[in-house]
Design an enzyme around this catalytic site. Structure first.
Site, PDB file in Angstrom:
ATOM      1  N   TYR A  27      -3.547   3.075   2.556  1.00 27.53           N
ATOM      2  CA  TYR A  27      -3.348   3.406   4.332  1.00 27.53           C
ATOM      3  C   TYR A  27      -5.390   4.241   4.331  1.00 27.53           C
ATOM      4  CZ  TYR A  27      -1.723   5.542   8.306  1.00 27.53           C
ATOM      5  OH  TYR A  27      -2.459   6.153  10.238  1.00 27.53           O
ATOM      6  N   TYR A  50       0.706  -1.196  -0.038  1.00 28.10           N
ATOM      7  CA  TYR A  50      -0.505   0.128   0.242  1.00 28.10           C
ATOM      8  C   TYR A  50       0.912   1.441   0.139  1.00 28.10           C
ATOM      9  CZ  TYR A  50       1.085   0.378   5.258  1.00 28.10           C
ATOM     10  OH  TYR A  50       1.588   0.333   6.269  1.00 28.10           O
ATOM     11  N   CYS A  51       0.001   1.985  -0.398  1.00 25.28           N
ATOM     12  CA  CYS A  51       1.190   3.194  -0.504  1.00 25.28           C
ATOM     13  C   CYS A  51      -0.344   4.890   0.417  1.00 25.28           C
ATOM     14  CB  CYS A  51       0.925   4.320  -1.690  1.00 25.28           C
ATOM     15  SG  CYS A  51      -0.235   4.343  -2.889  1.00 25.28           S
ATOM     16  N   PHE A  52      -0.362   6.072   0.221  1.00 31.00           N
ATOM     17  CA  PHE A  52      -1.166   6.161   0.804  1.00 31.00           C
ATOM     18  C   PHE A  52      -2.433   6.404   0.709  1.00 31.00           C
ATOM     19  CE2 PHE A  52      -3.682  10.491   2.133  1.00 31.00           C
ATOM     20  CZ  PHE A  52      -3.275  10.273   3.360  1.00 31.00           C
TER      21      PHE A  52
END
Length: 364
Positions: free
Chosen positions: A124, A95-97
């Site tokens: 996230y 995942y990223c943001f």
């Protein structure tokens, strides 16, 4: 080819699935999840530059800048780190943001090497929202037994012997008093909330009738229980653990002197005793106003006397005398007033054996 996406956040929590976080370190340090490892696609400065470019010129220009910052050598280095991590954690999710550009590029790069990894839909932010929603919903429909008792009565010791509990102080990494700090820092507020949500969700799926928690303030050190969750917890019923002053002093000595010094030694080595004493004196200073000048001076002098004789046979009794005065003259009057004025119904009082037996009957 469509690479796998998932928003099965419940499974991640229940299985404590490893997570590969490709956000910048500054983002990771502000808030992360259990079992997450940060191997960023962009470092903090690169992220700042790309973010500025995005605001000024849009997405295409930002992506182009990011690619130029990473370059081929940077890409190979990052992919190698991710592959090493995934070799040890083959079930990890990525995942990223927001689950967009950064994690999407990372997923594609790994796919080019023959590795398929599932990316979190919404990243996230979506997972965090899921955790906060679950915390509020689960705490609202869970019946709580609130374990109270004077300072040093052994509430944490009893909690560890029960199965249907959540140890809030453990999650906060703090013992909940002016002297309650551990050597290691408390988690960030966001981490505390995320970790509490994990525990609540996992507890909910064990199908207990009652959740047992310790009687805490809204904050535990610098960690604040989310207001809605705290309010839900406080809708429960109160059980008071009754322990003699002498036993409470012994429990407090074991925890705040013996065990604390062992922790300090792991971090500070030969300076452990001095660092510990400095922190204890800092704790005394924090409650000076409530103690009053005279009592503060007496307690400070008594602690200094015990500290200077730390290696002697008299040290333990001196420390326990200091602890007993703190309990009897400072903590007990405050807690007794709190119990006298509480709106939480008190349904049982007793020693450890009686309280433990009563709590176990609530599960039948």
């Amino acid at each position: 080819m469509q690479l796998p996406l998932s928003d099965d956040f419940l499974s991640i929590v229940l299985n404590e699935t490893p997570l590969l976080d490709v956000r910048a370190p500054v983002e990771f340090n502000k808030g992360k999840f259990i079992n997450a490892t940060n191997l960023p696609i962009l470092d903090d400065e690169d992220r700042r530059l790309v973010g500025t470019k995005y605001k000024e010129e849009g997405n295409a220009a930002a992506v182009k800048l990011a690619e130029s910052l990473i370059k081929n050598e940077g890409k190979e280095k990052r992919v190698a780190q991710w592959k090493e991590y995934l070799h040890k954690n083959p079930d990890a999710k990525l995942y990223c943001f927001r689950g967009g550009q950064r994690s999407g590029i990372s997923q594609e790069w790994l796919n080019e090497t023959g590795i398929t990894i599932t990316r979190l839909k919404g990243g996230y932010k979506a997972f965090r929202n899921f955790l906060m929603q679950q915390s509020e919903e689960i705490s609202a429909k869970t019946s709580t037994l609130i374990l109270g008792g004077r300072t040093g009565s052994g509430k944490t010791i009893l909690l560890k012997k029960l199965r249907n509990t959540i140890d809030l102080e453990s999650i906060a990494n703090h013992r909940g008093s002016s002297f309650g700090s551990y050597v290691n820092a408390q988690p960030s507020q966001i981490d505390f909330e995320n970790n509490l949500a994990y525990k609540l969700i996992q507890f909910h799926h064990k199908n207990f009738n009652k959740l047992v928690i310790e009687h805490e303030s809204h904050n535990i050190g610098k960690a604040f229980i989310p207001q809605s969750v705290y309010n839900n917890f406080m809708q429960g019923e109160l059980i008071l653990l009754e322990t003699s002053l002498e036993k409470r002093a012994a429990i407090t000595y074991d925890e705040y002197v013996t065990s604390a010094l062992k922790d300090y030694e792991k971090v500070y080595g030969n300076e452990a005793l001095q660092r510990w004493a400095e922190d204890v004196n800092a704790g005394l200073s924090r409650i000076k106003k409530r103690l009053g000048n005279q009592r503060y001076r007496e307690l400070k002098e008594l602690f200094e006397k015990a500290y200077t004789q730390h290696e002697s046979k008299q040290a333990k009794s001196l420390y326990q005398e200091w602890i007993m005065r703190l309990l009897n003259e400072y903590y007990d009057p405050m807690y007794d007033y709190q119990i006298k004025t509480t709106s939480i119904p008190i349904i049982f009082k007793g020693d450890e054996e009686a309280v433990s037996e009563f709590i176990n009957t609530q599960e039948k």
